[in-house]
Design a protein around this motif. Structure first.
Motif, mmCIF file in Angstrom:
data_model
loop_
_atom_site.group_PDB
_atom_site.id
_atom_site.type_symbol
_atom_site.label_atom_id
_atom_site.label_comp_id
_atom_site.label_asym_id
_atom_site.label_seq_id
_atom_site.Cartn_x
_atom_site.Cartn_y
_atom_site.Cartn_z
ATOM 1 N N LEU A 136 44.529 45.421 38.916
ATOM 2 C CA LEU A 136 45.405 45.291 37.754
ATOM 3 C C LEU A 136 46.550 44.322 38.027
ATOM 4 N N ALA A 137 47.143 44.424 39.221
ATOM 5 C CA ALA A 137 48.269 43.555 39.565
ATOM 6 C C ALA A 137 47.856 42.087 39.613
ATOM 7 N N LEU A 138 46.762 41.820 40.316
ATOM 8 C CA LEU A 138 46.317 40.432 40.455
ATOM 9 C C LEU A 138 45.793 39.863 39.141
ATOM 10 N N ALA A 139 45.014 40.672 38.415
ATOM 11 C CA ALA A 139 44.506 40.201 37.124
ATOM 12 C C ALA A 139 45.658 39.987 36.150
ATOM 13 N N GLY A 140 46.618 40.904 36.158
ATOM 14 C CA GLY A 140 47.765 40.767 35.266
ATOM 15 C C GLY A 140 48.561 39.513 35.547
ATOM 16 N N CYS A 141 48.865 39.278 36.827
ATOM 17 C CA CYS A 141 49.605 38.068 37.199
ATOM 18 C C CYS A 141 48.820 36.809 36.836
ATOM 19 N N PHE A 142 47.516 36.814 37.109
ATOM 20 C CA PHE A 142 46.693 35.638 36.838
ATOM 21 C C PHE A 142 46.689 35.294 35.351
ATOM 22 N N PHE A 143 46.380 36.277 34.503
ATOM 23 C CA PHE A 143 46.283 35.998 33.071
ATOM 24 C C PHE A 143 47.653 35.737 32.444
ATOM 25 N N LEU A 144 48.683 36.414 32.952
ATOM 26 C CA LEU A 144 50.025 36.169 32.437
ATOM 27 C C LEU A 144 50.463 34.729 32.675
ATOM 28 N N LEU A 145 50.185 34.235 33.866
ATOM 29 C CA LEU A 145 50.768 32.962 34.278
ATOM 30 C C LEU A 145 49.850 31.763 34.100
ATOM 31 N N THR A 146 48.570 31.999 33.837
ATOM 32 C CA THR A 146 47.652 30.875 33.651
ATOM 33 C C THR A 146 47.012 30.860 32.271
ATOM 34 N N ASN A 147 47.128 31.976 31.546
ATOM 35 C CA ASN A 147 46.461 32.132 30.244
ATOM 36 C C ASN A 147 44.948 31.931 30.378
ATOM 37 N N GLY A 148 44.423 32.309 31.551
ATOM 38 C CA GLY A 148 42.980 32.259 31.772
ATOM 39 C C GLY A 148 42.434 30.925 32.194
ATOM 40 N N SER A 149 43.312 29.961 32.461
ATOM 41 C CA SER A 149 42.844 28.620 32.803
ATOM 42 C C SER A 149 43.278 28.246 34.213
ATOM 43 N N ILE A 150 42.293 28.042 35.105
ATOM 44 C CA ILE A 150 42.586 27.639 36.477
ATOM 45 C C ILE A 150 43.298 26.296 36.515
ATOM 46 N N SER A 151 43.010 25.445 35.540
ATOM 47 C CA SER A 151 43.575 24.092 35.540
ATOM 48 C C SER A 151 45.089 24.104 35.482
ATOM 49 N N GLN A 152 45.681 25.190 34.950
ATOM 50 C CA GLN A 152 47.134 25.251 34.860
ATOM 51 C C GLN A 152 47.787 25.485 36.214
ATOM 52 N N LEU A 153 46.974 25.707 37.248
ATOM 53 C CA LEU A 153 47.514 25.849 38.589
ATOM 54 C C LEU A 153 47.533 24.516 39.324
ATOM 55 N N SER A 154 47.340 23.442 38.588
ATOM 56 C CA SER A 154 47.324 22.116 39.194
ATOM 57 C C SER A 154 48.751 21.683 39.515
ATOM 58 N N VAL A 155 49.213 22.067 40.684
ATOM 59 C CA VAL A 155 50.542 21.697 41.148
ATOM 60 C C VAL A 155 50.404 21.053 42.517
ATOM 61 N N SER A 156 51.506 20.578 43.039
ATOM 62 C CA SER A 156 51.477 19.894 44.330
ATOM 63 C C SER A 156 51.124 20.861 45.457
ATOM 64 N N ALA A 157 50.629 20.295 46.535
ATOM 65 C CA ALA A 157 50.277 21.108 47.702
ATOM 66 C C ALA A 157 51.498 21.826 48.251
ATOM 67 N N LEU A 158 52.664 21.179 48.166
ATOM 68 C CA LEU A 158 53.900 21.798 48.643
ATOM 69 C C LEU A 158 54.219 23.070 47.857
ATOM 70 N N ALA A 159 54.007 23.026 46.542
ATOM 71 C CA ALA A 159 54.280 24.200 45.710
ATOM 72 C C ALA A 159 53.385 25.363 46.119
ATOM 73 N N ILE A 160 52.120 25.082 46.420
ATOM 74 C CA ILE A 160 51.178 26.135 46.822
ATOM 75 C C ILE A 160 51.549 26.692 48.189
ATOM 76 N N VAL A 161 51.865 25.804 49.128
ATOM 77 C CA VAL A 161 52.226 26.251 50.482
ATOM 78 C C VAL A 161 53.482 27.117 50.443
ATOM 79 N N TRP A 162 54.516 26.643 49.732
ATOM 80 C CA TRP A 162 55.752 27.417 49.632
ATOM 81 C C TRP A 162 55.515 28.741 48.913
ATOM 82 N N GLY A 163 54.639 28.748 47.928
ATOM 83 C CA GLY A 163 54.342 29.976 47.192
ATOM 84 C C GLY A 163 53.655 31.019 48.054
ATOM 85 N N ILE A 164 52.673 30.586 48.874
ATOM 86 C CA ILE A 164 51.985 31.514 49.779
ATOM 87 C C ILE A 164 52.959 32.050 50.821
ATOM 88 N N LEU A 165 53.810 31.170 51.352
ATOM 89 C CA LEU A 165 54.827 31.605 52.309
ATOM 90 C C LEU A 165 55.796 32.599 51.668
#
Length: 314
Positions: A136-165
């Protein structure tokens, strides 16, 4: 009553945290505020404010008492640098290089990290409830923040690295605070951690390195909100919730942060809200209800006791 208080604190703190991220993004993009400066100034102001509340409202002797023993002083420094400062900086850096949505989504990998850690330490077993809550947590975050589209996660590598950290830092922040809170009030621990983190950042970027005259009144109001509500109150409430909730529960309930961020975007920035985002909202609310209706308080207390006994710092 303690459980209800914990639920109120973590949910309120998460809401302020989410809104604070949205406001910070506006400061970065519209007013060109430096990330290092914002992290430095918010910690150096919020920390002393928390200690002031402790001085006048609770036991003032704890403020200096925490430094009288290496068994608490050393862990406090570690918590300030690897917990407080790490959570603050990685999250803000991810927002700066990407956006608040992606940064929040990646940060909320923390509950999964906590579950894996507890299982590896043999402090918890993977239950059906855990699987449902994680889903529920992961699905909720995913659909809330992407509206179901993986393409909306197209950000810089730095943003992804900092986000995982940021997710790793939040998991550490949640777990490492427990033994410290067993001995001292949350105001003392969070207040000093902010001061430690802020002082460390000031060595990199001095708080006075900003053209204050160039900022508008609106920008100053945004700064005040980020410092007081999005930092001081948010972190204080989150840490305080650990007194009556398990780290795993606090981390899951903190997932309401992306909900607050999205709703702020819709009603404040007037952006559209898709059907998948409403589905994500339902997932987050379902997760909160699942945890709130948990009656197995004895099991929770036992788990907390085990965590407090095993997470000791030499």
């Amino acid at each position: 009553m303690n459980r209800r208080k914990g639920l109120f604190l973590v949910i309120t703190g998460a809401i302020f945290w989410g809104i604070g991220g949205t406001v910070a993004q506006k400061l970065f993009h519209q007013y060109a505020i430096n990330v290092n400066w914002l992290v430095t100034i918010r910690l150096l102001i919020a920390g002393p404010l928390l200690l002031t509340i402790q001085f006048f409202g609770k036991d003032p002797s704890q403020i200096l008492g925490v430094w009288k023993s290496k068994r608490t002083a050393v862990p406090l420094i570690i918590f300030g640098l690897l917990g407080m400062l790490a959570v603050q900086y990685t999250y803000m850096a991810s927002i700066k290089h990407g956006n608040a949505a992606v940064a929040t989504l990646l940060q909320y990998l923390a509950p999964v990290m906590i579950i894996i850690y507890l299982i590896l330490r043999k402090q918890s077993v993977l239950t059906r409830k855990d699987l449902i809550t994680v889903s529920l947590a992961l699905a909720g975050c995913f659909f809330l923040l992407t509206n179901g589209s993986i393409s909306q996660l197209s950000v810089s590598a730095l943003a992804i690295v900092w986000g995982i950290l940021s997710g790793i830092a939040l998991a550490f922040y949640t777990l490492y605070a427990v033994p410290l809170l067993k001995q001292y009030d949350s105001l003392v621990i969070v207040g000093w951690a902010m001061i430690i983190g802020g002082f460390a950042m000031s060595l990199i970027h001095s708080p006075w390195q900003l053209d204050y005259k160039s900022l508008t009144l609106e920008a100053y109001l945004y700064l005040i909100f980020v410092i007081v509500f999005g930092t001081m109150i948010a972190f204080w409430f989150y840490i305080e919730s650990l007194q009556s909730l398990s780290p795993k529960e606090s981390s899951f309930l903190g997932s309401i942060e992306p909900l607050a961020a999205v709703l702020t975007t819709v009603f404040w920035l007037r952006e559209s809200f898709g059907i998948f985002q409403w589905f994500g909202t339902a997932c987050i609310i379902g997760m909160i209800v699942l945890l709130a209706l948990n009656k197995d308080s004895s099991s929770k207390s036992t788990q907390q006791s085990k965590i407090k006994k095993s997470l000791k710092v030499s």
